[in-house]
Design a protein around this motif. Structure first.
Motif, PDB file in Angstrom:
ATOM      1  N   GLU A  14     -69.188  17.421  59.238  1.00 35.28           N
ATOM      2  CA  GLU A  14     -69.994  16.433  58.542  1.00 35.28           C
ATOM      3  C   GLU A  14     -69.771  16.602  57.066  1.00 35.28           C
ATOM      4  O   GLU A  14     -69.487  17.690  56.612  1.00 35.28           O
ATOM      5  CB  GLU A  14     -71.471  16.650  58.852  1.00 35.28           C
ATOM      6  CG  GLU A  14     -71.864  16.123  60.182  1.00 35.28           C
ATOM      7  CD  GLU A  14     -73.352  16.026  60.291  1.00 35.28           C
ATOM      8  OE1 GLU A  14     -73.977  15.340  59.476  1.00 35.28           O
ATOM      9  OE2 GLU A  14     -73.880  16.659  61.204  1.00 35.28           O
ATOM     10  N   TRP A  15     -69.887  15.535  56.329  1.00 35.80           N
ATOM     11  CA  TRP A  15     -69.788  15.615  54.893  1.00 35.80           C
ATOM     12  C   TRP A  15     -70.863  14.770  54.269  1.00 35.80           C
ATOM     13  O   TRP A  15     -71.683  14.198  54.955  1.00 35.80           O
ATOM     14  CB  TRP A  15     -68.391  15.274  54.391  1.00 35.80           C
ATOM     15  CG  TRP A  15     -67.632  14.224  55.144  1.00 35.80           C
ATOM     16  CD1 TRP A  15     -66.916  14.395  56.285  1.00 35.80           C
ATOM     17  CD2 TRP A  15     -67.503  12.851  54.808  1.00 35.80           C
ATOM     18  NE1 TRP A  15     -66.360  13.230  56.680  1.00 35.80           N
ATOM     19  CE2 TRP A  15     -66.686  12.255  55.795  1.00 35.80           C
ATOM     20  CE3 TRP A  15     -67.975  12.051  53.790  1.00 35.80           C
ATOM     21  CZ2 TRP A  15     -66.345  10.917  55.769  1.00 35.80           C
ATOM     22  CZ3 TRP A  15     -67.620  10.724  53.770  1.00 35.80           C
ATOM     23  CH2 TRP A  15     -66.817  10.184  54.751  1.00 35.80           C
ATOM     24  N   ASP A  25     -63.180   4.817  57.904  1.00 39.79           N
ATOM     25  CA  ASP A  25     -62.306   4.899  56.743  1.00 39.79           C
ATOM     26  C   ASP A  25     -60.851   5.053  57.153  1.00 39.79           C
ATOM     27  O   ASP A  25     -60.534   5.385  58.286  1.00 39.79           O
ATOM     28  CB  ASP A  25     -62.703   6.084  55.850  1.00 39.79           C
ATOM     29  CG  ASP A  25     -63.986   5.805  55.089  1.00 39.79           C
ATOM     30  OD1 ASP A  25     -64.254   4.635  54.771  1.00 39.79           O
ATOM     31  OD2 ASP A  25     -64.714   6.764  54.812  1.00 39.79           O
ATOM     32  N   GLN A  28     -56.668  10.015  55.661  1.00 41.65           N
ATOM     33  CA  GLN A  28     -56.534  10.527  54.307  1.00 41.65           C
ATOM     34  C   GLN A  28     -55.385  11.520  54.177  1.00 41.65           C
ATOM     35  O   GLN A  28     -55.445  12.441  53.398  1.00 41.65           O
ATOM     36  CB  GLN A  28     -57.852  11.173  53.882  1.00 41.65           C
ATOM     37  CG  GLN A  28     -58.981  10.171  53.882  1.00 41.65           C
ATOM     38  CD  GLN A  28     -60.310  10.799  53.577  1.00 41.65           C
ATOM     39  OE1 GLN A  28     -60.520  11.977  53.770  1.00 41.65           O
ATOM     40  NE2 GLN A  28     -61.226   9.988  53.090  1.00 41.65           N
ATOM     41  N   ARG A  37     -56.575  12.972  59.516  1.00 40.35           N
ATOM     42  CA  ARG A  37     -58.028  13.100  59.423  1.00 40.35           C
ATOM     43  C   ARG A  37     -58.618  11.700  59.427  1.00 40.35           C
ATOM     44  O   ARG A  37     -58.249  10.864  58.605  1.00 40.35           O
ATOM     45  CB  ARG A  37     -58.408  13.830  58.138  1.00 40.35           C
ATOM     46  CG  ARG A  37     -59.896  14.004  57.939  1.00 40.35           C
ATOM     47  CD  ARG A  37     -60.135  14.770  56.617  1.00 40.35           C
ATOM     48  NE  ARG A  37     -61.512  15.079  56.403  1.00 40.35           N
ATOM     49  CZ  ARG A  37     -62.353  14.317  55.700  1.00 40.35           C
ATOM     50  NH1 ARG A  37     -61.946  13.201  55.150  1.00 40.35           N
ATOM     51  NH2 ARG A  37     -63.600  14.686  55.555  1.00 40.35           N
ATOM     52  N   PRO A  39     -62.171   9.866  58.992  1.00 38.24           N
ATOM     53  CA  PRO A  39     -63.603   9.946  58.696  1.00 38.24           C
ATOM     54  C   PRO A  39     -64.328   8.680  59.176  1.00 38.24           C
ATOM     55  O   PRO A  39     -63.769   7.588  59.173  1.00 38.24           O
ATOM     56  CB  PRO A  39     -63.640  10.049  57.176  1.00 38.24           C
ATOM     57  CG  PRO A  39     -62.362   9.443  56.702  1.00 38.24           C
ATOM     58  CD  PRO A  39     -61.383   9.503  57.831  1.00 38.24           C
ATOM     59  N   TYR A  41     -68.663   6.960  59.645  1.00 38.80           N
ATOM     60  CA  TYR A  41     -70.094   7.081  59.382  1.00 38.80           C
ATOM     61  C   TYR A  41     -70.864   6.285  60.428  1.00 38.80           C
ATOM     62  O   TYR A  41     -70.485   5.169  60.769  1.00 38.80           O
ATOM     63  CB  TYR A  41     -70.426   6.545  57.984  1.00 38.80           C
ATOM     64  CG  TYR A  41     -71.910   6.539  57.704  1.00 38.80           C
ATOM     65  CD1 TYR A  41     -72.567   7.697  57.338  1.00 38.80           C
ATOM     66  CD2 TYR A  41     -72.653   5.373  57.828  1.00 38.80           C
ATOM     67  CE1 TYR A  41     -73.935   7.707  57.101  1.00 38.80           C
ATOM     68  CE2 TYR A  41     -74.026   5.367  57.596  1.00 38.80           C
ATOM     69  CZ  TYR A  41     -74.656   6.539  57.236  1.00 38.80           C
ATOM     70  OH  TYR A  41     -76.000   6.555  57.011  1.00 38.80           O
ATOM     71  N   ASN A  72     -72.263  11.175  58.468  1.00 36.77           N
ATOM     72  CA  ASN A  72     -70.823  11.206  58.248  1.00 36.77           C
ATOM     73  C   ASN A  72     -70.176  12.207  59.201  1.00 36.77           C
ATOM     74  O   ASN A  72     -70.701  13.289  59.425  1.00 36.77           O
ATOM     75  CB  ASN A  72     -70.525  11.634  56.808  1.00 36.77           C
ATOM     76  CG  ASN A  72     -70.951  10.587  55.822  1.00 36.77           C
ATOM     77  OD1 ASN A  72     -70.417   9.491  55.812  1.00 36.77           O
ATOM     78  ND2 ASN A  72     -71.915  10.910  54.981  1.00 36.77           N
ATOM     79  N   HIS A  73     -69.042  11.821  59.725  1.00 36.78           N
ATOM     80  CA  HIS A  73     -68.286  12.665  60.643  1.00 36.78           C
ATOM     81  C   HIS A  73     -66.809  12.524  60.305  1.00 36.78           C
ATOM     82  O   HIS A  73     -66.399  11.575  59.656  1.00 36.78           O
ATOM     83  CB  HIS A  73     -68.487  12.207  62.093  1.00 36.78           C
ATOM     84  CG  HIS A  73     -69.904  12.175  62.524  1.00 36.78           C
ATOM     85  ND1 HIS A  73     -70.534  13.253  63.081  1.00 36.78           N
ATOM     86  CD2 HIS A  73     -70.830  11.179  62.477  1.00 36.78           C
ATOM     87  CE1 HIS A  73     -71.780  12.944  63.368  1.00 36.78           C
ATOM     88  NE2 HIS A  73     -71.988  11.680  63.006  1.00 36.78           N
ATOM     89  N   PHE A  74     -66.016  13.447  60.794  1.00 33.47           N
ATOM     90  CA  PHE A  74     -64.573  13.277  60.748  1.00 33.47           C
ATOM     91  C   PHE A  74     -63.952  14.031  61.908  1.00 33.47           C
ATOM     92  O   PHE A  74     -64.552  14.912  62.495  1.00 33.47           O
ATOM     93  CB  PHE A  74     -63.974  13.708  59.409  1.00 33.47           C
ATOM     94  CG  PHE A  74     -64.200  15.153  59.059  1.00 33.47           C
ATOM     95  CD1 PHE A  74     -63.310  16.130  59.454  1.00 33.47           C
ATOM     96  CD2 PHE A  74     -65.309  15.528  58.310  1.00 33.47           C
ATOM     97  CE1 PHE A  74     -63.510  17.454  59.122  1.00 33.47           C
ATOM     98  CE2 PHE A  74     -65.521  16.846  57.971  1.00 33.47           C
ATOM     99  CZ  PHE A  74     -64.610  17.818  58.376  1.00 33.47           C
TER     100      PHE A  74
END
Length: 105
Positions: A14-15, A25, A28, A37, A39, A41, A72-74
């Motif tokens: 989580e961020w 998103d 990245q 990666r 990400p 939400y 938020n997750h990734f």
């Protein structure tokens, strides 16, 4: 198409919170990197799926198929077993579907 078990999935974190309802998103990473990666939400707890499709629209691998909490997750996934080309990753929940494109080189 590859077998789902050939794509290694590294879990998640989580961020910092963002101001949005649901968001997927862009990856990245460098297109030449073997790890991507993704990400995303969620504005509320949901059962979601995150699936990778090839350019023919075929399901390559389901990266997530589970309940996730709000926030938020990734996810990181290893692309070394995938063929070079364009793919679409799609985040789906009970009332939404979001997709983005990723290039594997």
């Amino acid at each position: 198409m590859i077998d789902n078990q050939e794509v290694a999935v590294a879990e998640l974190g989580e961020w910092q919170q963002v101001e949005s309802l649901k968001k997927l998103d862009d990856t990245q990473e460098n297109p030449f990197a073997q790890t991507k990666r993704i990400p995303f939400y969620l504005d509320k707890p949901l059962h979601i799926t995150l699936t990778l499709y090839n350019d023919a629209g075929e399901n390559v691998v389901t990266l997530i198929n589970e309940d996730r909490k709000r926030g938020n997750h990734f996810i990181y996934f290893d692309t070394s077993s995938l063929e070079k080309g364009s793919y679409e990753y799609r985040l789906e929940g009970e009332s939404f579907s979001l997709s983005k494109e990723v290039t594997i080189q």
